[in-house]
Design an enzyme around this catalytic site. Structure first.
Site, mmCIF file in Angstrom:
data_model
loop_
_atom_site.group_PDB
_atom_site.id
_atom_site.type_symbol
_atom_site.label_atom_id
_atom_site.label_comp_id
_atom_site.label_asym_id
_atom_site.label_seq_id
_atom_site.Cartn_x
_atom_site.Cartn_y
_atom_site.Cartn_z
ATOM 1 N N LYS A 1 0.775 -1.156 -0.077
ATOM 2 C CA LYS A 1 -0.028 -0.136 -0.058
ATOM 3 C C LYS A 1 0.773 1.191 -0.105
ATOM 4 C CE LYS A 1 -4.218 -1.860 0.917
ATOM 5 N NZ LYS A 1 -5.290 -2.476 1.888
ATOM 6 N N ARG B 1 -3.454 -9.843 5.382
ATOM 7 C CA ARG B 1 -3.894 -10.073 4.027
ATOM 8 C C ARG B 1 -2.671 -9.510 2.937
ATOM 9 N NH1 ARG B 1 -5.948 -7.233 -0.144
ATOM 10 N NH2 ARG B 1 -7.662 -8.085 -1.387
HETATM 11 N N1 HH2 Z 1 -7.452 -4.232 0.624
HETATM 12 C C1 HH2 Z 1 -7.734 -4.356 -0.663
HETATM 13 C C2 HH2 Z 1 -8.837 -4.721 -1.136
HETATM 14 N N2 HH2 Z 1 -9.676 -5.664 -0.125
HETATM 15 N N3 HH2 Z 1 -10.163 -6.249 1.947
HETATM 16 C C3 HH2 Z 1 -9.818 -6.231 3.192
HETATM 17 N N4 HH2 Z 1 -10.518 -6.624 4.346
HETATM 18 N N5 HH2 Z 1 -8.560 -5.446 3.848
HETATM 19 C C4 HH2 Z 1 -7.756 -4.810 2.981
HETATM 20 O O1 HH2 Z 1 -6.826 -4.133 3.173
HETATM 21 C C5 HH2 Z 1 -8.053 -4.643 1.479
HETATM 22 C C6 HH2 Z 1 -9.444 -5.680 1.011
HETATM 23 C C7 HH2 Z 1 -6.868 -3.453 -1.599
HETATM 24 O O2 HH2 Z 1 -5.899 -4.407 -2.216
HETATM 25 P P1 HH2 Z 1 -5.767 -5.252 -3.355
HETATM 26 O O3 HH2 Z 1 -6.946 -6.169 -3.375
HETATM 27 O O4 HH2 Z 1 -4.522 -5.552 -3.863
HETATM 28 O O5 HH2 Z 1 -6.288 -4.160 -4.597
HETATM 29 P P2 HH2 Z 1 -7.642 -3.859 -5.339
HETATM 30 O O6 HH2 Z 1 -8.643 -3.519 -4.380
HETATM 31 O O7 HH2 Z 1 -7.190 -2.631 -6.378
HETATM 32 O O8 HH2 Z 1 -7.975 -5.074 -6.176
#
Ligand code: HH2
Length: 275
Positions: free
Chosen positions: A220, A254
């Site tokens: 992040k 995560r």
């Molecule tokens: N972060 C992201 C997505 N989902 N869910 C939870 N519970 N906690 C988090 O910190 C979280 C999440 C963002 O990361 P990523 O899935 O890699 O990105 P994107 O939302 O752009 O797919």
């Protein structure tokens, strides 16, 4: 709800060992790996690899939540179309599968096709059906803090506490058992980089809710704020954040990079056990 591995998420949490949730984004536009796993074969191969590397849970998302803005909204039908060739095959690998969606209709479909955990990045406060669905299906759910936009002037930790209190009221009204709830302060969501760091520093305060905490700091932007690097080069910062989170009691981390995280947590546990 038992999974194909025979162990429910609640059972895994009871072990007291920090759990590693591997991220699988079946999206064209995720902030760090968009497009890499949109092809179902590539997605299933990545899930297989994360399981081999020691992931305890696989979190599948088919709509980018784009913590930093710019997400293209996806309909429930499109989300399900992306998940259909992937989620059942990943559930068959054994470890519990979590569905990262803010839509109850998608969550309901995913539960019918092997998911065992819900992950709602709007913490029960966007889709009013989400809490009722989790209660009706008797599944655990990650309740994440979010805001439409960051406000550098606010006390972010107080905002998270108020948000969690509201989410828990919604959960209670829906008849959702507290034992099924995991809280997540939503690193990077509606927060400035400094507020994400303040949030990570305040985990012991958030532990006062008495519920397991999930922390998703992987790749992040706050990492680049203190140590400039593009998303794919933020492994060191991700490991530092997750290790400190676990020392502060986080139950689940995560992550995109499962093998280095499992190694870091295993070495840290060995050193702590030798004290
Ligand atoms: N972060 C992201 C997505 N989902 N869910 C939870 N519970 N906690 C988090 O910190 C979280 C999440 C963002 O990361 P990523 O899935 O890699 O990105 P994107 O939302 O752009 O797919």
């Amino acid at each position: 709800m038992p999974t194909r591995s025979g162990r429910s998420v609640v059972d895994l949490l009871r072990t007291g060992r920090p759990l590693v949730m591997g991220v699988l984004n079946v999206t064209p536009d995720s902030f760090s790996d968009g497009g890499q796993f949109l092809d179902p074969a590539a997605a299933i191969a990545q899930a297989r690899r994360m399981v081999a590397e020691g992931a305890d849970i696989i979190d599948i998302g088919a709509e980018s939540t784009r913590p930093y803005g710019g997400a293209t909204p996806v309909s429930a039908a499109d989300e399900i179309a992306r998940l259909a060739p992937v989620l059942p095959a990943v559930a068959a690998l054994g470890p519990p599968v979590s569905i990262d969606t803010m839509k109850a209709a998608v969550a309901d479909w995913a539960l019918d096709h092997g998911a065992a955990l819900l992950n709602d990045v709007w913490g029960l406060q966007r889709d009013p059906e989400m809490a009722r669905l989790a209660a009706r299906r008797g599944v655990p759910i990650v309740v994440m803090h979010n805001r439409d936009e960051a406000d550098p002037a606010i006390d972010i930790v107080a905002d998270i506490e108020a948000f969690f209190a509201r989410s828990l009221e919604i959960a209670d009204a829906a008849g959702l058992d507290r034992s099924q709830i995991v809280l997540d302060p939503g690193i990077g969501f509606g927060k400035t980089p400094d507020q994400s760091i303040a949030t990570l520093a305040a985990l012991p305060r958030l532990a006062a809710f008495g519920l397991p905490l999930l922390v998703g700091a992987s790749r992040k932007r706050f990492i680049a704020h203190v140590s400039p690097a593009p998303p794919q080069e933020r492994l060191g910062g991700s490991l530092a954040a997750h290790l400190l989170a676990v020392l502060d009691g986080a139950a689940i981390v995560r992550v995109h990079d499962v093998a280095p995280t499992v190694q870091a947590l295993t070495v840290a546990a060995a050193i702590r056990n030798a004290r």
